[in-house]
Structure formats: C-alpha cells, structure tokens
Design a protein around this motif. Structure first.
Motif, PDB file in Angstrom:
ATOM      1  N   THR A  13       0.813  -1.224   0.000  1.00 10.55           N
ATOM      2  CA  THR A  13       0.000   0.000   0.000  1.00 10.55           C
ATOM      3  C   THR A  13       0.844   1.271   0.000  1.00 10.55           C
ATOM      4  O   THR A  13       0.327   2.341  -0.298  1.00 10.55           O
ATOM      5  CB  THR A  13      -0.922   0.049   1.234  1.00 10.55           C
ATOM      6  N   GLY A  14       2.147   1.152   0.358  1.00 12.69           N
ATOM      7  CA  GLY A  14       2.990   2.344   0.438  1.00 12.69           C
ATOM      8  C   GLY A  14       2.746   3.185   1.671  1.00 12.69           C
ATOM      9  O   GLY A  14       3.219   4.331   1.745  1.00 12.69           O
ATOM     10  N   SER A  15       2.034   2.653   2.644  1.00 13.57           N
ATOM     11  CA  SER A  15       1.743   3.419   3.864  1.00 13.57           C
ATOM     12  C   SER A  15       2.988   3.560   4.729  1.00 13.57           C
ATOM     13  O   SER A  15       3.948   2.790   4.617  1.00 13.57           O
ATOM     14  CB  SER A  15       0.631   2.747   4.666  1.00 13.57           C
ATOM     15  N   ASP A  16       2.967   4.554   5.602  1.00  9.82           N
ATOM     16  CA  ASP A  16       4.078   4.754   6.541  1.00  9.82           C
ATOM     17  C   ASP A  16       3.999   3.798   7.715  1.00  9.82           C
ATOM     18  O   ASP A  16       5.020   3.414   8.283  1.00  9.82           O
ATOM     19  CB  ASP A  16       4.065   6.202   7.053  1.00  9.82           C
ATOM     20  N   PHE A  17       2.769   3.446   8.120  1.00 10.30           N
ATOM     21  CA  PHE A  17       2.558   2.512   9.217  1.00 10.30           C
ATOM     22  C   PHE A  17       1.617   1.399   8.758  1.00 10.30           C
ATOM     23  O   PHE A  17       0.680   1.641   7.987  1.00 10.30           O
ATOM     24  CB  PHE A  17       1.938   3.202  10.434  1.00 10.30           C
ATOM     25  N   GLY A  18       1.871   0.199   9.253  1.00  7.68           N
ATOM     26  CA  GLY A  18       0.977  -0.923   9.009  1.00  7.68           C
ATOM     27  C   GLY A  18       0.671  -1.616  10.319  1.00  7.68           C
ATOM     28  O   GLY A  18       1.581  -1.939  11.086  1.00  7.68           O
ATOM     29  N   ILE A  19      -0.607  -1.822  10.583  1.00 11.28           N
ATOM     30  CA  ILE A  19      -1.034  -2.529  11.794  1.00 11.28           C
ATOM     31  C   ILE A  19      -1.733  -3.815  11.383  1.00 11.28           C
ATOM     32  O   ILE A  19      -2.607  -3.814  10.502  1.00 11.28           O
ATOM     33  CB  ILE A  19      -2.009  -1.687  12.644  1.00 11.28           C
TER      34      ILE A  19
END
Length: 416
Positions: A347-353
């Motif tokens: 996804t290119g997100s900065d954080f992944g939970i």
C-alpha cells in the motif's frame, strides 16, 4: 439545590426508546450548579406516577418531568400533578391558538383531544414550545419546584434551555456550577488504574475523582465547583498533575475523545499514513478509524484477511507459516509481522497494523480465547509485535484488541 428527573412513558420501560433526555438535563443542571440526585422512569400509570411525584417532592428541591404532555389518554403528567397539588387545569390561550392555527394551515380537522396539549396547571408559568404543540409548565408547590417538559428531545431541549433554566435561576440561591475535566487512558485496565490512584480516590474531597471504563479505554472524571473554566482548571491542576505523574504513559487525551481521534490527529500532524490488516477484529479497527471525520487524509484503507487463503493470497503469508505440523499458525507473532510488513510494501503506507487472534467463543489452533497478536510496522524501523491475553466475550475481545492496536500506534507516534 437537589434535583430529580422523572421520565414518563411505558415505552422507556419496555426499552423501545432510549432515555437521552435524562443525559441532556443532567448535564445542563450540572452547568447551573444543580445537583442531580435521582433519576426515575415510570410508565403511563396514574397511581405509579403519583407515587413517584410524591417521593421526588419529599427528597428534591427541583422535580423535572419529561413526557406525558401529549393529546392522548395515556398522557397523564399534568393531570397527576394537578391531583397532587390540588390545582385545576386551565386552557393556555396562546398555545391553543397556535394549535388551531397549525391544523388550519394543513387543512386537517382538529379532534377535541388536541386541546389537552394547551392545558396548564392554574397558577403555573407556561413554558413556550418552539418546535411542538404541548405547552410546558413550571410551578412551585410546598417548597418544591416542578418543571413539566415534553418527551420528544427536539421539543424538550429548547424548552428547557430557553425557558425552564431562566425560570429556575430566578428561584436559585448562589449555586456554583460544576466543572469537570475528562482524562482518557488506554493500554491499562480500570482495576490497575484505580490501584495506582487508590490513595487519591480514598482521600478525595475537592476535586472528586471518578474512574469508569469503556471497552479498551478508561476515563477519569475530575470535578469541582467553579464560577469559570479558568477557576475550575486552577482547582483541578494539582490533582491532575499528580495523576499524570503516575499514569502519564497511558494518558492519551485530557478531553473526552476516543483514541482513534487522537491517533488520526497525530498522523495528520506528522504527514504519515496508515493501513491495517485485520483477522479476528473483522474490520472493527477500520470502522473505528473511519468513524472519525477526515480520516481519509491519513488512512489508506484496510484489508480483512479472515481466512488463511486470503492471508496467503493478498498479503503473502507463506502457507508453511499458517498451516501444517509445527507451523506457528495464523494466530502467531510470525503471521502478525508478515501481515504488517506486507501492508507497507503493497500500500505504500508509513505505518501498518495487523491484528490476528482468537476472539472465541472456542479456542483455535489449540490456542486460548483472548490470545491476540498486534503487529506494528513502520518504514525504516524494526517491526514490533505485542502479545495480548484479553478477557470477555467475543465482541469485547474484538473491541479491546482494536483499541489496544490504536494505543500501540499512539505510543509510537508520541515517541517519534
């Protein structure tokens, strides 16, 4: 000044509607320095309503009734109070004119029972109804102030704030309003929090300290009496500072907001984005996040990977991790790490939970109900995994897991 609310209506007792009026009136009374001591709900029964009014008058200075002012035969509030006080019911002509005009404007025949909405106790003061038809009443009888309000909130609220409150103020002494402040905590249970503050709670005088819990969060309400917000803050400061000194690592807000709101504020302020992968929470974490207006600025989206096939197919968790003899399984720290890290890649997100666990009611993979792993990945940092052993039923475990995931992200954002 002590107050009691009597909510009238069998529909309340049957659970067909929620008594939101009591919440509103209690909050407004506190702002005026009126102490709410009791709340009563009584059905549309003449004798039980009469008994409730007598009891309330014996123990309160102000009795505020909601409901039972309508046109039907089960709308009894004014009739019963008239019986208690010995007052006659008389027609309030301005209200009657407004009722007649409304029916005429709609070209509807007005049945005689609608006149009941314009009745008031002789000698009482009318309370104007801006958004409905039934006139409210305010009177003092044998030292007790009675306020009669309509049941529909859209009618009750403006009548109370614009007309009942000024009427009460003319009859009040120098009551000092209550001033409250909410301290919001996550990552700690109510009993543990209370244990760490037990000396303050047991010795409290002014301000008062009241802890109470919601799923996955704990709130402390600090309350004092103050003429202004500035005075209130000053009186609360020493107690608040001591609580923060002891529990600051769990305090996410000094106002009544959920943790997802604070997390999204921090993400936006730091220009960071988030994506989530959910198994046992089944989309609840995404739902909490997207409930906050403007969440789309920071939240890229969520993937519900409930089955092993989707964990493997969508986020690349190897099948030899998920299944087979000796495999860690879907509920494992290994799976949580891969899910969280793959979110960053895909996804290119900065954080992944990621959240994976056993919500119940039965164990899974030989693992106990309530075991949950939360993975937290971020760019250019080591992925963290948090092992939780949560209690409660299925819904509680899901909610607590989602809130705990938000708490861990909040901690990381604060540290960064």
């Amino acid at each position: 000044m002590k107050a009691e609310i009597i909510a009238v209506g069998t529909e309340l007792l049957l659970g067909q509607i929620v008594n939101t009026n009591a919440q509103f009136i209690s909050r407004e009374c506190a702002a005026q320095g009126i102490d709410m001591y009791f709340q009563t709900v009584v059905g549309d029964n003449e004798q039980r309503l009469l008994d409730s009014l007598r009891l309330a008058a014996s123990r309160a200075d102000v009795v505020i009734c909601t409901g039972g002012l309508g046109p039907t035969q089960d709308d009894l509030t004014k009739d019963v109070l008239a019986s208690l006080t010995g007052c006659n019911l008389v027609l309030h002509e301005p209200s009657m004119e407004a009722i007649s005009a409304m029916f005429a404007s709609r070209d509807i025949h007005m049945v005689e029972s609608n006149r009941r909405q314009a009745l008031m106790l002789d000698g009482s003061d009318p309370l104007h109804n801006e958004t409905g038809l039934a006139v409210g009443n305010a009177l003092t009888y044998e030292g007790t102030h009675f306020i009669l309000l309509p049941g529909p909130p859209k009618e009750m609220k403006p009548m109370f704030t614009k007309y009942a409150v000024p009427w009460l103020k003319l009859r009040m002494n120098d009551e000092v309003p209550l001033y409250s402040k909410m301290l919001k905590f996550a990552g700690i249970g109510e009993s543990n929090l209370e244990h760490q503050l037990i000396d303050l709670i047991q010795s409290q005088t002014d301000p008062t300290i009241a802890p109470y819990a919601k799923e996955g969060e704990v709130t402390i309400r600090l309350t004092t009496r103050a003429h202004s917000a500035a005075e209130g803050e000053m009186k609360l400061k020493a107690t608040e500072d001591e609580i923060v000194n002891r529990l600051g690592e769990y305090l996410y807000a000094a106002q009544d907001v959920p943790i997802e709101t604070v997390v999204l504020r921090l993400l936006k302020a730091n220009k960071k984005t988030l994506a989530v992968a959910e198994s046992c929470t089944g989309g609840l974490l995404s739902d909490l996040i997207t409930t906050v207006p403007g969440s789309s600025e920071s939240f890229l989206g969520g993937i519900i990977v409930y089955s092993n096939a989707l964990k493997h197919g969508l986020l690349g968790v190897p099948m030899d991790i998920l299944e087979g003899e000796g495999a860690p399984g879907a509920v494992s720290s290994e799976t949580a790490v891969i899910l969280a890290e793959q979110l960053l890649v895909r996804t290119g997100s900065d954080f992944g939970i990621s959240v994976t666990g056993v919500a119940g009611p039965s164990p899974s993979e030989g693992k106990p109900v309530g075991l949950v792993y939360v993975g937290l990945a971020q760019k250019q940092a080591k992925t963290e995994v948090y092992t939780l052993q949560l209690s409660g039923n299925r819904e509680s475990i899901k909610h607590r897991a989602a809130k705990r995931a938000l708490y861990q992200l909040w901690k990381q954002l604060k540290e960064n």
